[in-house]
Design a protein around this motif. Structure first.
Motif, PDB file in Angstrom:
ATOM      1  N   SER A 274      38.953  43.593  34.278  1.00 26.92           N
ATOM      2  CA  SER A 274      40.347  43.199  34.462  1.00 26.92           C
ATOM      3  C   SER A 274      41.260  44.021  33.567  1.00 26.92           C
ATOM      4  O   SER A 274      42.402  44.286  33.896  1.00 26.92           O
ATOM      5  CB  SER A 274      40.538  41.710  34.172  1.00 26.92           C
ATOM      6  N   SER A 275      40.759  44.429  32.424  1.00 27.31           N
ATOM      7  CA  SER A 275      41.398  45.406  31.536  1.00 27.31           C
ATOM      8  C   SER A 275      40.246  46.215  30.939  1.00 27.31           C
ATOM      9  O   SER A 275      39.952  47.314  31.388  1.00 27.31           O
ATOM     10  CB  SER A 275      42.256  44.714  30.473  1.00 27.31           C
TER      11      SER A 275
ATOM     12  N   CYS B 269      39.694  43.009  38.836  1.00 23.37           N
ATOM     13  CA  CYS B 269      39.820  43.843  40.032  1.00 23.37           C
ATOM     14  C   CYS B 269      38.450  44.232  40.585  1.00 23.37           C
ATOM     15  O   CYS B 269      38.339  44.588  41.757  1.00 23.37           O
ATOM     16  CB  CYS B 269      40.674  45.082  39.747  1.00 23.37           C
TER      17      CYS B 269
ATOM     18  N   ASN C 290      48.363  45.922  34.804  1.00 23.22           N
ATOM     19  CA  ASN C 290      47.416  46.754  35.544  1.00 23.22           C
ATOM     20  C   ASN C 290      46.931  47.948  34.721  1.00 23.22           C
ATOM     21  O   ASN C 290      46.675  49.032  35.257  1.00 23.22           O
ATOM     22  CB  ASN C 290      48.020  47.243  36.862  1.00 23.22           C
TER      23      ASN C 290
ATOM     24  N   HIS D 214      53.819  45.875  39.396  1.00 25.57           N
ATOM     25  CA  HIS D 214      53.290  45.458  38.100  1.00 25.57           C
ATOM     26  C   HIS D 214      54.345  45.694  37.022  1.00 25.57           C
ATOM     27  O   HIS D 214      54.960  46.762  36.964  1.00 25.57           O
ATOM     28  CB  HIS D 214      52.027  46.249  37.750  1.00 25.57           C
TER      29      HIS D 214
ATOM     30  N   LYS E 259      48.589  37.055  40.058  1.00 27.79           N
ATOM     31  CA  LYS E 259      47.329  37.673  39.642  1.00 27.79           C
ATOM     32  C   LYS E 259      46.662  36.777  38.616  1.00 27.79           C
ATOM     33  O   LYS E 259      47.333  36.252  37.720  1.00 27.79           O
ATOM     34  CB  LYS E 259      47.574  39.067  39.063  1.00 27.79           C
TER      35      LYS E 259
END
Length: 264
Positions: free
Chosen positions: A112-113, A135, A172, A215, A238
Motif C-alpha cells: 500500500s506504501s 494496491c 499513492n 490523489h 481508498k
C-alpha cells in the motif's frame, strides 16, 4: 439527500473499481455515486456498536465498558500471537474465541506504501486488503488457526512493517517492487512449524483498483471530536478513507460509533 446514523466500517464489493457502501440502521448508500459531488458530514453524537447505548465511544466503536468486557475486542485481535483458543484457554469468552480463532487464517504481504506483513481470516480475503488500501497483495501461507498466523507475523515483522503508512497510501506514494519475487525469498524466514503451509502458488496475486479521481499531494485527517461539521467535494475512496478535493481525508473506521448526518 440526507442520511443519518452511527458510522461503521464501509462494506465493499470487489470490482473495477471497488464499490463502497455506507450502511445505517434504516438506509444505505453507494459511496462511489458521490464522487465529484459536494458532501457534508455533521457529528451528532455517539452510539456504541456493541450495546447500542448513547455513550461516548472509547475505541473501535465501543464504549469504555464494552471495550473492556466484549470478546470481540480482546488483545488477540490486534496481536494474534496471543490467541489461546487452540489450547482451550479463554481470554474473555472461549466459545466466541474458538469460533474466530480456530478457522483458517492467511498470512500475506501487501503493498500500500511499503511492503506490509499481515494476518487475516481466510473469509476476509480480499476485504482485509481493501480496508488497508493495498494496491497489490500475495498470500504467503494458510494455517488452521490464528495463533500460528500470529507467530508467523511476529517473525516476519523483523523484515517488514506491520502498519500502513496512511499518508503515503492516500497520496499513492507506493514502493516499486515485485511482490511475487519478494514472496520467493521469504520461506527461510518462516517459523519451522508453519513451513509445511507455505503457499507455493505464484499465480495467486491480487491487484486492486480504487475509485479515486485524483490523489492529493498533501492530506489532513478530519477529526470529528475537533471539527463537528465539514463540507467538501469527494474525489476518492481508498482503504476506509473518504478523500476530498482540499486534501481533507476522513477515516470512517476510526470514527465507528459516531452518529453523523451526511448531506449530499
Amino acid at each position: 439527500m440526507q442520511y443519518e446514523g452511527a458510522l461503521s466500517k464501509m462494506p465493499t464489493e470487489i470490482g473495477d473499481p471497488i464499490q463502497y457502501y455506507l450502511v445505517f440502521e434504516d438506509s444505505f448508500l453507494n459511496v462511489n455515486q458521490l464522487l465529484g459531488r459536494d458532501v457534508s458530514i455533521t457529528f451528532k453524537g455517539y452510539q456504541c456498536l456493541n450495546c447500542s447505548k448513547r455513550k461516548k465511544i472509547f475505541r473501535q466503536g465501543f464504549c469504555y465498558d464494552c471495550f473492556y468486557s466484549s470478546a470481540e475486542v480482546g488483545d488477540w485481535i490486534m496481536r494474534p500471537e496471543l490467541s489461546t483458543a487452540h489450547l482451550g484457554i479463554a481470554d474473555r469468552d472461549l466459545e466466541y474465541e474458538s469460533k474466530v480463532q480456530l478457522q483458517p487464517h492467511v498470512v500475506y504481504l501487501a503493498l500500500s506504501s511499503e511492503v506490509k506483513v499481515g494476518v487475516t481470516r481466510k473469509t476476509q480475503v480480499p476485504t482485509r486488503w481493501i480496508d488497508q488500501g493495498a494496491c497489490e497483495a500475495v498470500s504467503i501461507l494458510e494455517v488452521p488457526n490464528r495463533y500460528l498466523a500470529g507467530i508467523t507475523e511476529v517473525e516476519l515483522k523483523k523484515r517488514y512493517v506491520d502498519k500502513t503508512n496512511w499518508r503515503k497510501m492516500l497520496q499513492n506514494e507506493v514502493l516499486t517492487l515485485d511482490l511475487l519475487e519478494e514472496k520467493t525469498r521469504i520461506y527461510d524466514f518462516l517459523p519451522d512449524e508453519v513451513k509445511p503451509h507455505f503457499n507455493t502458488d505464484l499465480n495467486e496475486h491480487v491487484v486492486l483498483n480504487y475509485p479515486v479521481l485524483e490523489h492529493p499531494k498533501k492530506v489532513t485527517g478530519l477529526n470529528l471530536d475537533k471539527t463537528t461539521q465539514y463540507s467538501g467535494k469527494l474525489i476518492g475512496i481508498k482503504g476506509q478513507y473518504l478523500i476530498f478535493h482540499d486534501g481533507t481525508v476522513f477515516n470512517v473506521r476510526a470514527f465507528e460509533g459516531y452518529v453523523v448526518n451526511i448531506s449530499v
